[in-house]
Write an enzyme that holds these catalytic residues in place. Structure first.
Site, PDB file in Angstrom:
ATOM      1  N   THR A 142       0.673  -1.031   0.037  1.00  0.00           N
ATOM      2  CA  THR A 142       0.069  -0.046   0.099  1.00  0.00           C
ATOM      3  C   THR A 142       0.789   1.368  -0.148  1.00  0.00           C
ATOM      4  O   THR A 142       1.995   1.273   0.677  1.00  0.00           O
ATOM      5  CB  THR A 142      -0.960  -0.009   1.320  1.00  0.00           C
ATOM      6  OG1 THR A 142      -1.731  -1.273   1.290  1.00  0.00           O
ATOM      7  CG2 THR A 142      -2.000   1.027   1.287  1.00  0.00           C
ATOM      8  N   ALA A 146      -2.234   4.634  -3.492  1.00  0.00           N
ATOM      9  CA  ALA A 146      -2.618   3.527  -3.990  1.00  0.00           C
ATOM     10  C   ALA A 146      -2.924   2.255  -2.989  1.00  0.00           C
ATOM     11  O   ALA A 146      -1.970   2.002  -2.284  1.00  0.00           O
ATOM     12  CB  ALA A 146      -1.766   3.247  -5.119  1.00  0.00           C
ATOM     13  N   SER A 148      -6.373   0.016  -2.771  1.00  0.00           N
ATOM     14  CA  SER A 148      -7.098  -1.189  -3.320  1.00  0.00           C
ATOM     15  C   SER A 148      -6.658  -1.421  -4.827  1.00  0.00           C
ATOM     16  O   SER A 148      -6.421  -2.288  -5.368  1.00  0.00           O
ATOM     17  CB  SER A 148      -8.580  -0.750  -3.611  1.00  0.00           C
ATOM     18  OG  SER A 148      -9.024  -0.582  -2.150  1.00  0.00           O
ATOM     19  N   GLU A 258      -2.873 -14.733   2.492  1.00  0.00           N
ATOM     20  CA  GLU A 258      -3.206 -13.766   3.511  1.00  0.00           C
ATOM     21  C   GLU A 258      -4.745 -13.589   3.993  1.00  0.00           C
ATOM     22  O   GLU A 258      -5.097 -13.517   5.134  1.00  0.00           O
ATOM     23  CB  GLU A 258      -2.749 -12.465   3.127  1.00  0.00           C
ATOM     24  CG  GLU A 258      -2.878 -11.228   3.957  1.00  0.00           C
ATOM     25  CD  GLU A 258      -2.336  -9.838   3.596  1.00  0.00           C
ATOM     26  OE1 GLU A 258      -1.357  -9.978   2.612  1.00  0.00           O
ATOM     27  OE2 GLU A 258      -2.506  -8.781   3.972  1.00  0.00           O
ATOM     28  N   ARG A 259      -5.468 -13.492   2.847  1.00  0.00           N
ATOM     29  CA  ARG A 259      -6.981 -13.566   3.024  1.00  0.00           C
ATOM     30  C   ARG A 259      -7.475 -14.639   3.893  1.00  0.00           C
ATOM     31  O   ARG A 259      -8.508 -14.466   4.592  1.00  0.00           O
ATOM     32  CB  ARG A 259      -7.510 -13.327   1.750  1.00  0.00           C
ATOM     33  CG  ARG A 259      -7.387 -11.993   1.234  1.00  0.00           C
ATOM     34  CD  ARG A 259      -7.888 -11.398  -0.383  1.00  0.00           C
ATOM     35  NE  ARG A 259      -7.335 -10.204  -0.655  1.00  0.00           N
ATOM     36  CZ  ARG A 259      -7.599  -9.754  -1.997  1.00  0.00           C
ATOM     37  NH1 ARG A 259      -7.746 -10.782  -3.023  1.00  0.00           N
ATOM     38  NH2 ARG A 259      -6.947  -8.546  -2.206  1.00  0.00           N
ATOM     39  N   ARG A 284     -25.356 -12.193  34.174  1.00  0.00           N
ATOM     40  CA  ARG A 284     -26.029 -11.052  34.445  1.00  0.00           C
ATOM     41  C   ARG A 284     -27.581 -11.275  34.222  1.00  0.00           C
ATOM     42  O   ARG A 284     -28.309 -12.064  33.458  1.00  0.00           O
ATOM     43  CB  ARG A 284     -25.744  -9.971  33.013  1.00  0.00           C
ATOM     44  CG  ARG A 284     -26.351  -8.563  33.046  1.00  0.00           C
ATOM     45  CD  ARG A 284     -25.778  -7.633  33.996  1.00  0.00           C
ATOM     46  NE  ARG A 284     -26.286  -6.586  33.927  1.00  0.00           N
ATOM     47  CZ  ARG A 284     -25.969  -5.484  34.735  1.00  0.00           C
ATOM     48  NH1 ARG A 284     -25.019  -5.698  35.473  1.00  0.00           N
ATOM     49  NH2 ARG A 284     -26.533  -4.423  34.915  1.00  0.00           N
ATOM     50  N   GLN A 295     -35.988 -13.835  24.890  1.00  0.00           N
ATOM     51  CA  GLN A 295     -36.082 -14.510  23.746  1.00  0.00           C
ATOM     52  C   GLN A 295     -35.429 -13.541  22.572  1.00  0.00           C
ATOM     53  O   GLN A 295     -34.541 -14.181  21.934  1.00  0.00           O
ATOM     54  CB  GLN A 295     -37.359 -14.608  23.296  1.00  0.00           C
ATOM     55  CG  GLN A 295     -37.501 -15.475  21.937  1.00  0.00           C
ATOM     56  CD  GLN A 295     -38.809 -15.356  21.293  1.00  0.00           C
ATOM     57  OE1 GLN A 295     -39.631 -14.535  21.274  1.00  0.00           O
ATOM     58  NE2 GLN A 295     -39.162 -16.740  21.034  1.00  0.00           N
ATOM     59  N   HIS A 354     -23.910  -6.828  26.181  1.00  0.00           N
ATOM     60  CA  HIS A 354     -23.148  -6.614  27.530  1.00  0.00           C
ATOM     61  C   HIS A 354     -23.799  -5.343  27.812  1.00  0.00           C
ATOM     62  O   HIS A 354     -23.297  -4.798  29.065  1.00  0.00           O
ATOM     63  CB  HIS A 354     -21.660  -6.401  27.150  1.00  0.00           C
ATOM     64  CG  HIS A 354     -20.900  -7.680  27.494  1.00  0.00           C
ATOM     65  ND1 HIS A 354     -20.755  -8.451  26.143  1.00  0.00           N
ATOM     66  CD2 HIS A 354     -20.172  -8.171  28.406  1.00  0.00           C
ATOM     67  CE1 HIS A 354     -20.099  -9.493  26.775  1.00  0.00           C
ATOM     68  NE2 HIS A 354     -19.693  -9.145  27.900  1.00  0.00           N
TER      69      HIS A 354
HETATM   70  C1  LIG Z   1      -4.001  -1.262  10.313  1.00  0.00           C
HETATM   71  C2  LIG Z   1      -3.712  -1.504   8.947  1.00  0.00           C
HETATM   72  C3  LIG Z   1      -2.406  -2.206   8.758  1.00  0.00           C
HETATM   73  C4  LIG Z   1      -2.367  -2.575   7.181  1.00  0.00           C
HETATM   74  N1  LIG Z   1      -1.217  -3.359   6.955  1.00  0.00           N
HETATM   75  C5  LIG Z   1      -0.450  -3.323   5.805  1.00  0.00           C
HETATM   76  C6  LIG Z   1       0.518  -3.980   5.417  1.00  0.00           C
HETATM   77  O1  LIG Z   1       1.238  -4.721   6.346  1.00  0.00           O
HETATM   78  N2  LIG Z   1       1.099  -4.002   4.410  1.00  0.00           N
HETATM   79  C7  LIG Z   1       0.322  -3.312   3.304  1.00  0.00           C
HETATM   80  O2  LIG Z   1       0.748  -3.267   2.110  1.00  0.00           O
HETATM   81  N3  LIG Z   1      -1.011  -2.766   3.500  1.00  0.00           N
HETATM   82  C8  LIG Z   1      -1.541  -2.638   4.514  1.00  0.00           C
HETATM   83  N4  LIG Z   1      -2.557  -2.290   5.124  1.00  0.00           N
HETATM   84  C9  LIG Z   1      -3.431  -1.432   3.894  1.00  0.00           C
HETATM   85  C10 LIG Z   1      -4.665  -2.027   3.604  1.00  0.00           C
HETATM   86  O3  LIG Z   1      -4.529  -3.154   2.787  1.00  0.00           O
HETATM   87  C11 LIG Z   1      -5.444  -0.935   2.563  1.00  0.00           C
HETATM   88  O4  LIG Z   1      -5.806  -0.075   3.541  1.00  0.00           O
HETATM   89  C12 LIG Z   1      -6.377  -1.752   1.895  1.00  0.00           C
HETATM   90  O5  LIG Z   1      -6.146  -2.481   0.868  1.00  0.00           O
HETATM   91  C13 LIG Z   1      -7.491  -0.452   1.314  1.00  0.00           C
HETATM   92  O6  LIG Z   1      -6.638   0.454   0.711  1.00  0.00           O
HETATM   93  P1  LIG Z   1      -6.900   2.094   0.776  1.00  0.00           P
HETATM   94  O7  LIG Z   1      -6.659   2.171   2.436  1.00  0.00           O
HETATM   95  O8  LIG Z   1      -6.114   3.099  -0.080  1.00  0.00           O
HETATM   96  O9  LIG Z   1      -8.314   2.674   0.455  1.00  0.00           O
HETATM   97  P2  LIG Z   1      -8.841   2.738  -0.966  1.00  0.00           P
HETATM   98  O10 LIG Z   1      -8.314   2.140  -2.003  1.00  0.00           O
HETATM   99  O11 LIG Z   1      -8.498   4.333  -1.031  1.00  0.00           O
HETATM  100  O12 LIG Z   1     -10.386   2.715  -0.797  1.00  0.00           O
HETATM  101  C14 LIG Z   1     -11.227   3.736  -0.444  1.00  0.00           C
HETATM  102  C15 LIG Z   1     -12.765   3.179  -0.516  1.00  0.00           C
HETATM  103  O13 LIG Z   1     -12.978   3.059  -1.958  1.00  0.00           O
HETATM  104  C16 LIG Z   1     -13.352   1.886  -2.105  1.00  0.00           C
HETATM  105  N5  LIG Z   1     -12.862   1.275  -3.330  1.00  0.00           N
HETATM  106  C17 LIG Z   1     -11.859   1.282  -3.912  1.00  0.00           C
HETATM  107  N6  LIG Z   1     -11.511   1.057  -5.265  1.00  0.00           N
HETATM  108  C18 LIG Z   1     -12.749   0.396  -5.421  1.00  0.00           C
HETATM  109  C19 LIG Z   1     -13.471  -0.175  -6.495  1.00  0.00           C
HETATM  110  N7  LIG Z   1     -12.637  -0.726  -7.532  1.00  0.00           N
HETATM  111  N8  LIG Z   1     -15.018  -0.461  -6.462  1.00  0.00           N
HETATM  112  C20 LIG Z   1     -15.687  -0.243  -5.261  1.00  0.00           C
HETATM  113  N9  LIG Z   1     -15.001   0.415  -4.206  1.00  0.00           N
HETATM  114  C21 LIG Z   1     -13.762   0.666  -4.412  1.00  0.00           C
HETATM  115  C22 LIG Z   1     -12.782   0.858  -1.000  1.00  0.00           C
HETATM  116  O14 LIG Z   1     -13.550  -0.333  -0.810  1.00  0.00           O
HETATM  117  C23 LIG Z   1     -12.866   1.827   0.231  1.00  0.00           C
HETATM  118  O15 LIG Z   1     -14.109   1.662   0.571  1.00  0.00           O
HETATM  119  C24 LIG Z   1      -3.049  -2.012   6.204  1.00  0.00           C
HETATM  120  C25 LIG Z   1      -4.082  -1.153   6.584  1.00  0.00           C
HETATM  121  C26 LIG Z   1      -4.348  -0.899   7.979  1.00  0.00           C
HETATM  122  C27 LIG Z   1      -5.561   0.206   8.241  1.00  0.00           C
END
Ligand SMILES: Cc1cc2nc3c(=O)[nH]c(=O)nc-3n(C[C@H](O)[C@H](O)[C@H](O)COP(=O)(O)OP(=O)(O)OC[C@H]3O[C@@H](n4cnc5c(N)ncnc54)[C@H](O)[C@@H]3O)c2cc1C
Length: 395
Positions: A142, A146, A148, A258-259, A284, A295, A354
């Site tokens: 990440t 960039a 996603s 990873e996933r 509780r 229920q 809770h």
């Molecule tokens: C605590 C933490 C630990 C992490 N550790 C690592 C690590 O060790 N190494 C590493 O490389 N990364 C790491 N990450 C990064 C993580 O994998 C990314 O945050 C994640 O992939 C999302 O990317 P982004 O934050 O840039 O969100 P964005 O890509 O900016 O997305 C923002 C929003 O837009 C949506 N979106 C984006 N593209 C599309 C699309 N084509 N269609 C529909 N919706 C879309 C997303 O779903 C999201 O809701 C970590 C993140 C966190 C928060």
């Protein structure tokens, strides 16, 4: 049994070992769980403040827990993929999502590409000491612009004689402050589309690698999360991991493991907080009754248990496919999506059951929610999982 001999009654307390696990897996489960409960869980609150110490890697390395499914020639235990699932499941008893994530980055995110694509020298230099717990790994995909859109990364590696010069930045990198080496995704040929990416193994003490800042987060407080900069970092061409130009495919493969491991952690985390809440609901009382006997709450438990079980079956069946040589990207995406959603829903409902106690730090339920929330974002967001699944049907 002849009809009429015995009346069949449900035995809800019977142990329900899944068919993917053998007695050895169950023995491994017991030994990991007792280590986690004895040596890790007592520090959960403290490590929320300080992040967990590097010594955890050393200790887990000594116990063989960092190489359960890794080859024996590099110090691993040579077990199957299920042994890695067992680790992910049992780490939830540390009550620290941040710790479980830091360890999973080592065992199931950064290490698999080194073992799958690395040269013999790279495996000896980086994987073997990581299995022993002497070396800490991180994975850099990440970037600030960039996440996603992995193909949109800008970190560049340019060939210069026998070396490459790397410039760029990475963000949200787990273990980024403590790591000795990073598996780094770069672009080597911006004109070549998906064939223009290359992975590198970059020592974190190389000149030009800057650990810019520790990032503060909603949850996973026990983990360290870094913003990293790479300024004219020179590495030899032997630092290339896998094939030049094939880094995108290598990292997409890595993301599958990873996933799936993340999904297993979600199911186990949901199960743990479910059990904790079940105990609470029998202790509780309100209006002269155990709250679990209303229920509305009984049905909440029934809904949660059903979803957790469905998620578990999806994870296990998909793991079975993975272990048996299939590359089940659609099912892994489904397992990741569904398990993360279930974990967050369950944690949220457990806070509700809770009552005010769920909102208090003391009970640890709010932390489960905060920690679990990451799973709908990290390693591919829900939306990206939906897109992968939808596209797999040709849409
Ligand atoms: C605590 C933490 C630990 C992490 N550790 C690592 C690590 O060790 N190494 C590493 O490389 N990364 C790491 N990450 C990064 C993580 O994998 C990314 O945050 C994640 O992939 C999302 O990317 P982004 O934050 O840039 O969100 P964005 O890509 O900016 O997305 C923002 C929003 O837009 C949506 N979106 C984006 N593209 C599309 C699309 N084509 N269609 C529909 N919706 C879309 C997303 O779903 C999201 O809701 C970590 C993140 C966190 C928060």
């Amino acid at each position: 049994m002849a009809a009429g001999d015995t009346v069949l009654k449900p035995d809800f307390a019977a142990s329900r070992k899944h068919f993917i696990f053998t007695d050895e897996h169950e023995a491994l489960r017991e030994s990991i769980r007792s280590f986690v409960i004895k040596e890790l869980a007592p520090h959960a609150e403290e490590w929320e403040e300080t992040t967990f110490p590097d010594s955890v890697f050393k200790r887990m390395g000594e116990l063989g827990f960092l190489g359960l499914d890794k080859p024996e020639e590099y110090g691993g235990q040579g077990g199957d993929y299920y042994s890695s699932l067992v680790l992910a499941e049992e780490m939830v008893h540390s009550r620290s999502g941040g710790l479980a994530m830091g360890v999973a980055v080592q065992t199931d995110m950064a290490m698999p590409p080194i073992l799958a694509f690395g040269t013999e020298e790279q495996k000896r230099e980086w994987a073997a000491p990581a299995i022993a717990g002497d070396t800490i790994l991180c994975l850099g995909i990440t970037e600030p612009d960039a996440g996603s859109d992995v193909a949109g990364i800008k970190t560049r590696a340019v060939r210069d004689g026998d070396e490459y010069v790397i410039n760029g930045s990475k963000t949200y990198i787990t273990n980024g402050h403590r790591a000795h080496v990073i598996v780094l995704v770069t672009k080597t040929d911006p004109e070549a589309g998906y064939d223009g990416f290359t992975l590198f193994l970059v020592p974190m003490d190389a000149p030009g690698v800057i650990r810019e800042k520790k990032l503060e987060k909603l949850g996973m407080h026990a983990s360290d999360t870094a913003l990293l900069a790479f300024q004219d970092v020179r590495v030899p061409s032997t630092a290339v991991l896998g094939q030049v130009g094939k880094g995108f495919y290598h990292i997409m493969w890595e993301l599958q493991g990873e996933r799936l491991i993340g999904a297993a952690g979600c199911v186990a985390g949901a199960q743990r907080v479910f059990e904790q809440t079940l105990r609470y609901a029998t202790e509780r009382t309100a209006f002269g009754r155990q709250i679990g006997k209303f229920q509305v709450n009984r049905h909440k438990f029934a809904e949660m248990a059903t979803k957790i079980e469905a998620a578990r079956q999806l994870v296990y069946t998909t793991a079975w496919r993975f272990q048996n040589g299939e590359y089940p990207v659609r099912e892994i995406s489904m397992a990741k999506l569904y398990s993360a959603r279930v974990a967050v829903e369950v944690a949220d409902e457990c806070i509700q059951i809770h009552g005010g106690a769920g909102y208090m730090k003391e009970y640890g339920v709010e932390r489960v929610w905060r920690d679990m929330r990451l799973n709908r974002i990290g390693a591919g967001t829900d939306e990206i999982m939906l897109d992968v699944i939808g596209r797999s049907y040709g849409l």
